[in-house]
Design an enzyme around this catalytic site. Structure first.
Site, PDB file in Angstrom:
ATOM      1  N   THR A 181       0.801  -1.109  -0.084  1.00  0.00           N
ATOM      2  CA  THR A 181       0.046  -0.005   0.106  1.00  0.00           C
ATOM      3  C   THR A 181       1.064   1.336  -0.056  1.00  0.00           C
ATOM      4  O   THR A 181       1.894   1.327   0.494  1.00  0.00           O
ATOM      5  CB  THR A 181      -0.867  -0.015   1.115  1.00  0.00           C
ATOM      6  N   GLU A 326      -4.707  -3.037   4.789  1.00  0.00           N
ATOM      7  CA  GLU A 326      -4.264  -3.583   6.076  1.00  0.00           C
ATOM      8  C   GLU A 326      -5.465  -4.430   6.570  1.00  0.00           C
ATOM      9  O   GLU A 326      -5.141  -5.061   7.417  1.00  0.00           O
ATOM     10  CB  GLU A 326      -3.915  -2.512   7.217  1.00  0.00           C
ATOM     11  N   LYS A 434      -4.084  20.406  14.929  1.00  0.00           N
ATOM     12  CA  LYS A 434      -4.189  20.079  16.231  1.00  0.00           C
ATOM     13  C   LYS A 434      -4.085  21.241  17.027  1.00  0.00           C
ATOM     14  O   LYS A 434      -2.661  22.010  17.062  1.00  0.00           O
ATOM     15  CB  LYS A 434      -3.187  19.080  16.555  1.00  0.00           C
ATOM     16  N   TRP A 439      -9.017  18.984  18.194  1.00  0.00           N
ATOM     17  CA  TRP A 439      -8.567  18.878  16.522  1.00  0.00           C
ATOM     18  C   TRP A 439      -9.597  19.327  15.872  1.00  0.00           C
ATOM     19  O   TRP A 439     -10.775  19.283  16.025  1.00  0.00           O
ATOM     20  CB  TRP A 439      -8.876  17.072  16.522  1.00  0.00           C
TER      21      TRP A 439
END
Lengths: 538, 538
Positions: A181, A326, A434, A439
Site C-alpha cells: 500500500t 491493511e 491540532k 482537533w
C-alpha cells in the site's frame, strides 16, 4: 471441537465439488473468454504443478502484474494452495516503487499481462530476485519481449499436472497473499494476508447483512485484482459458487455497462470515480442493468449525491463500504438497521453517506485526544482496528511500530461515530489540525469553503503556531481571480455560521492553483512546508 | 495477519455496541417478557459476576435445565464469556440418564426452571457434584423446594456487578458448551463445543445461501435451547442483532402461531413434528403468519408433502436442513442452486426433500463398502464429516474411538449424493442390511411397503444369514389382520418392480404391532435379537 485449519483449500475444493458447472467470464485483449469452475479447477492445479516444476516452494513469493481475468483468478488459488504467497502488484505504481516492492518481497517469479510487458521490460535490469517471467496470453506464440527467462502461461500450463495434489499440511496462519500500500512518505508498505484472514473475510462478505454474496450472484469486481484482492470478491465467489465476470484490461464505463447487461451481473464493486463515470455513461447508453441487486462502493468516500443517483435514478441499491489494504479490506458497510428505515429518506441518505457499521468479526475503537470518543456523531478520533483480517505488521518494515501498537492497528483515518454506530470519516490523521489539544477537521473546512459560490477549490492545512501548537490556514482558488481582496472576510464570515469560533482558519491565502500529486490529491505536505513559518515568523 | 481469538466475547460485545435497542421477547410462565439487548447485556454480566461470587471458575461446568427464554439466553453468554462451560441438559431424558450426565459432566451448579423443579428434586440425592441450584423464576420469593442449597435467579442477579469484565484471555479452543446426545446403546455421549466452533458456526448461518440470518430477522427457535444450542440461533442472533422470540415452556402450535403473528417472526426453526402440528393448527386458526420469510426444519427428515404444504398452501419458504449434536449442528441445507430453479416444480421438491448441500466450512466424504461413493444418487455410504464445528471426540468417553477415526467423524448416517451434491439420508448405519458385501436400505424397503394399500406399518431388519452375512426380513402390520395369508406373495411382488432382486426381503412376518421405544421409534434391535436364528436355524 476441532481446530480444523481455515485455508483457501476449503474454498477451492467446494467450487470443484458443488459448482463445477458455474461460469467464469473474462474479458481479455482478444475477446470474451468463458469457462466453468471445473475448467478453472483443472487449470489452477496445472498452474500449481507448473510452478512447482519451475522450483516454487511453500513460502516463496510469486508476483502478478495483471488486470482482472481468468488467468489472474487461477493464480489467486494456484499460488496460495501450493503454500506459496500471491503477491499482487499494483500496475499503476511509479517504476521506482515497482522495483522496490518486487525486490523487497523477493519475488521469485512474475506473472505478467501481455499488454503490461513494456512496463516490466523497463525495470527488469533492476529486479534482483526474479528468476523468470510468465506471460499471461492466450496465444501459443510468445510476444516479442526482452524479458528473460520468459515463459508463455498456456505453454507452462500444458506441462502441468491437472491431478496435482495441493499441499495438505497448510497451517491457517501461513501467508497466502501480499499486497503493498502506498505510504504518505517513503516506499510502499507490504501487508501479508494469512489463509485464516482471507477465509474469515470471505465468510464476512457472504453474510446477509454485509454484501450477502451468494451462489445466485453474478459478481463483477471492477476494483482491480491487484488492489486488496479485488476486495476479496474472487475468493468468496469461488467458495460460494457465484458466477464471476472479470472485466479485463482498462475497462471503460461503456464496457462495464455492456458486461452488466450481457452477463446479468447482480453485484459489482468499484471506487466512487468508477460509479460516477458509469452513471454518466448509463444516461447516454441506457444499458439494461436491471439484473443489478447492488453496487458496492469503497476505496474513498462516496458523496451522498452519488448514492441518491443510483437509487433514485437507476433503481440500484448502493452499498457504501469502507476498508483498506491493511484490513483485507472490509471494515464497515453502510446498510441501515431495520428500524432506521422508519426515518425520513433524507436522514437515511445522510446515514448512508457515512462509512457504516462495523462488520461481525472485527473490533474497533475510535480514540481522540481524550480517549475513546463519545458516540455522538461529533467527537473526532482515530479509527483503531483489530481482528481476524486486520494486519499486525508491515512486511519487514520498521514503520510497523508507527501503525501497530498494543495489539491495535492505527488506521490513520479520523472519524466520528453516531449513536447507532455509523462511522463517518472526517479526515486523515496527518491532515488534522491540532489546535490547543483539540482537533479540527481540515476536510470539513474545505468542504464548507468549497460550498461558497465564489470558491473554485480550497485546501486547509495546520501550520505551527506559537500559542496553539497549530492553527488552520486556508488556501483558496477563486472562480474569478479578480475578486480576491474583499473576499477574505466574506469567506471567514461564511464559515462562522457553521463551525465553533476556534475552528475558523486564522487566515486565507489565495492561490492560482493548489499543488496536486500525480493521482490528483492535494499536496498538503508541500503547502505545510512552504508556509511553516507563517504564524511563528521563523 | 492476526490470529485474533474467535470467542463468544465478540458476539456479545457487538450486540451491546450496535444493537442495544433491539428486542428479546420471552414467553414465561407468567406471561410475555420483553427487554432490549442493553438489558440482556447488563443482566448477563450480572449473572457472570454472581456465578463468580458463588465460586465458578474458568473451565467449570454449569448446567441449565430449562425451556427457551431470556434467562436461558443470559446463561448462554454469561457462562462461556466468564470462561466456564455451558452444559445444556435435555429436560426430556429419563431420570437415570439425567443423573448420569450431570455427574459425568461434574457440573458445579444447575440453573433450573421453576416448572421443572420436581424432576430435579427426584434425582438430587444422586447428584454428586452439584453445589447449588439456581431457580429461574421472576418471583422474588423462592418456590417451595427440597433442593439445597438453592438460590433465586433474580436474587443472585441483584448481587452481581453489571460492570463485570469478562475474562480477557480466553483461548478460542477453550470449551464454551457441552451437550449430551442419546446413544443407541448405553449412556448419552457428551459433545464439547469450543468458542471457535460456535463462532464459525454462527457465521455459517448468517450466510445468504444458508439461513441468511440478519438484523432484519425476528428469530424464533422452537427447537429447544437444551438441544444443540437451539441450532445455534441464539448465538448468531445476538451477534447479528436479530430480534429474538423465545417461546418458553411447552409451547403448543397455537401459542407458536400466535407468537409468529404478534412478534412478526420472520424465521422459525423446529423439527418436522412441530411443523406438521403447526400446519394443522394454522388451518384451524388462520393466524397472520405473513411475516415469515422461512421456516427451518431439521432434526429428522421432513417429508416432501410437508415442504409442499408450507410453500403451496401457506406461501412460506421451507428450508430443509440436516445436522446433529456432534456438528453444532448445521451440516447441509436443501436450498436449490440458481440453475436448479429451471427444473420442473416436481423435480425441485424431490431435490429439496433431500437433506441438501454441504455448507461452507465443512468437509464431507460419503464412504460405502467400496470407498467413496459415486455422486449418482444411488450408491450408499456413511456420511463422514470434519471441520471447524465438528466434534473430534466424546467427552471423557471411550466410545470416541468408534465414531472418530483418521480425523473424521463417522456420523452413522447412511446417505446417497446426487450429481449436484444434494445429500439424501437413506438409513442409519446400524439399520442397514449388509447382504453379500452390498448394502440394502431398510428405510427404503419400509417406505415402499407402507405405500401398499393393505399395509398399516412395516419394519425391515437385517437377520444373520449363512451365505449372505445378512438378509432382510420384513415385519408388517396389516390394516386388516384377516388378510394375512395371501398377502405375503402380493407384498413381495409389490416390491419387485421397485428394487433390484437381491433387495427383496427373504420373508415377511405379520405382527399385530411393531415394538416401539418411548420416543416412538421402531425397536429394531429387539426384533433382530428375537429373530436372529430365523435364517440360520440356530
Amino acid at each position: 471441537m476441532e481446530n480444523f485449519p481455515l485455508t483457501l483449500r476449503s474454498l477451492f475444493d467446494r467450487s470443484q465439488s458443488l459448482f463445477a458447472k458455474k461460469e467464469v467470464v473474462s474479458r481479455t485483449s482478444s475477446g470474451i473468454h468463458r469457462y466453468t469452475y471445473a475448467d478453472f479447477g483443472r487449470r489452477t492445479k496445472q498452474l500449481s504443478s507448473a510452478l512447482q516444476q519451475l522450483g516454487v516452494k511453500p513460502g516463496d513469493r510469486v508476483a502478478t502484474f495483471a488486470w482482472n481475468h481468468h488467468w489472474h483468478l487461477e493464480a489467486y488459488f494456484a499460488i496460495p494452495c501450493m503454500g506459496a504467497v500471491l503477491h499482487t502488484v499494483n500496475i499503476r505504481l511509479p517504476l521506482e516503487h515497482l522495483v522496490h516492492i518486487l525486490n523487497h518481497a523477493e519475488d521469485r517469479f512474475l506473472l505478467v499481462d501481455e499488454t503490461l510487458l513494456p512496463i516490466i521490460e523497463r525495470i527488469q535490469d533492476q529486479l534482483t530476485t526474479i528468476e523468470g517471467y510468465i506471460v499471461m496470453t492466450d496465444s501459443q506464440e510468445l510476444p516479442p519481449t526482452s524479458l528473460h527467462p520468459v515463459y508463455g502461461y498456456e505453454n507452462i500450463l500444458n506441462s502441468g499436472d491437472p491431478q496435482y495434489a495441493f499441499i495438505d499440511s497448510l497451517n491457517e496462519s501461513a501467508p497466502a497473499g501480499l499486497c503493498y500500500t502506498s505510504a504518505t512518505t517513503g516506499k510502499p508498505k507490504g501487508v501479508v494476508y494469512s489463509h485464516r484472514g482471507i477465509y474469515l473475510h470471505s465468510l464476512s462478505i457472504g453474510l446477509a447483512d454485509t454484501l450477502g454474496l451468494s451462489e445466485r450472484d453474478s459478481v463483477m469486481p471492477i476494483v482491480p485484482m491487484f488492489h486488496v484482492n479485488a476486495w476479496g470478491l474472487p475468493f468468496a465467489s469461488v467458495w460460494f459458487g457465484s458466477k464471476q465476470v472479470l472485466p479485463g484490461p482498462a475497462p471503460t464505463p461503456d464496457i462495464l455497462l455492456g458486461l452488466i447487461a450481457d452477463e446479468k451481473v447482480t453485484i459489482a464493486a468499484g471506487v466512487p470515480t468508477v460509479w460516477t463515470a458509469a452513471l454518466k455513461a448509463q444516461e447516454a447508453i441506457n444499458a439494461d442493468i436491471s439484473s443489478l441487486r447492488a453496487v458496492v462502493c469503497g476505496g474513498s468516500a462516496a458523496p451522498r449525491s452519488l448514492i441518491e443517483s443510483y437509487e433514485q435514478r437507476l433503481q440500484v441499491p448502493f452499498y457504501h463500504a469502507y476498508g483498506m489494504t491493511e484490513t483485507c479490506p472490509l471494515v464497515t458497510v453502510a446498510r441501515l438497521k431495520s428500524y432506521q428505515e422508519e426515518t425520513s429518506l433524507d436522514e437515511q441518505y445522510d446515514t448512508r453517506a457515512a462509512q457504516g457499521l462495523l462488520v461481525p468479526g472485527l473490533d474497533m475503537k475510535i480514540v481522540g485526544p481524550r480517549g475513546e470518543v463519545a458516540w455522538d456523531g461529533k467527537e473526532m478520533g482515530e479509527i483503531l482496528l483489530r481482528g481476524a483480517w486486520v494486519a499486525t505488521e508491515y512486511y519487514k518494515d520498521e514503520r510497523t511500530q508507527e501503525s501497530f501498537q498494543d495489539g491495535w492497528f492505527y488506521s490513520g483515518d479520523i472519524a466520528v461515530i453516531d449513536p447507532e454506530g455509523f462511522v463517518k470519516l472526517v479526515d486523515r490523521a496527518k491532515d488534522l489540525v491540532k489546535s490547543g489539544g483539540e482537533w479540527i477537521s481540515s476536510l470539513d473546512l474545505e468542504n464548507s469553503l468549497m460550498a461558497h459560490p465564489n470558491v473554485f477549490e480550497a485546501c486547509v492545512v495546520g501550520i505551527p503556531h506559537p500559542k496553539w501548537e497549530e492553527r488552520p490556514l486556508a488556501f483558496v482558488v477563486l472562480k474569478d481571480a479578480a475578486l480576491q481582496a474583499g473576499d477574505k472576510a466574506d469567506l471567514l464570515t461564511f464559515l462562522t455560521d457553521k463551525f465553533a469560533k476556534w475552528w475558523i482558519p486564522d487566515d486565507v491565502i489565495f492561490l492560482h492553483e493548489i499543488p496536486r500529486s500525480s493521482v490528483g490529491k492535494f499536496m498538503k505536505r508541500e503547502l505545510r512546508e512552504q508556509y511553516q513559518a507563517y504564524f511563528t515568523g521563523n
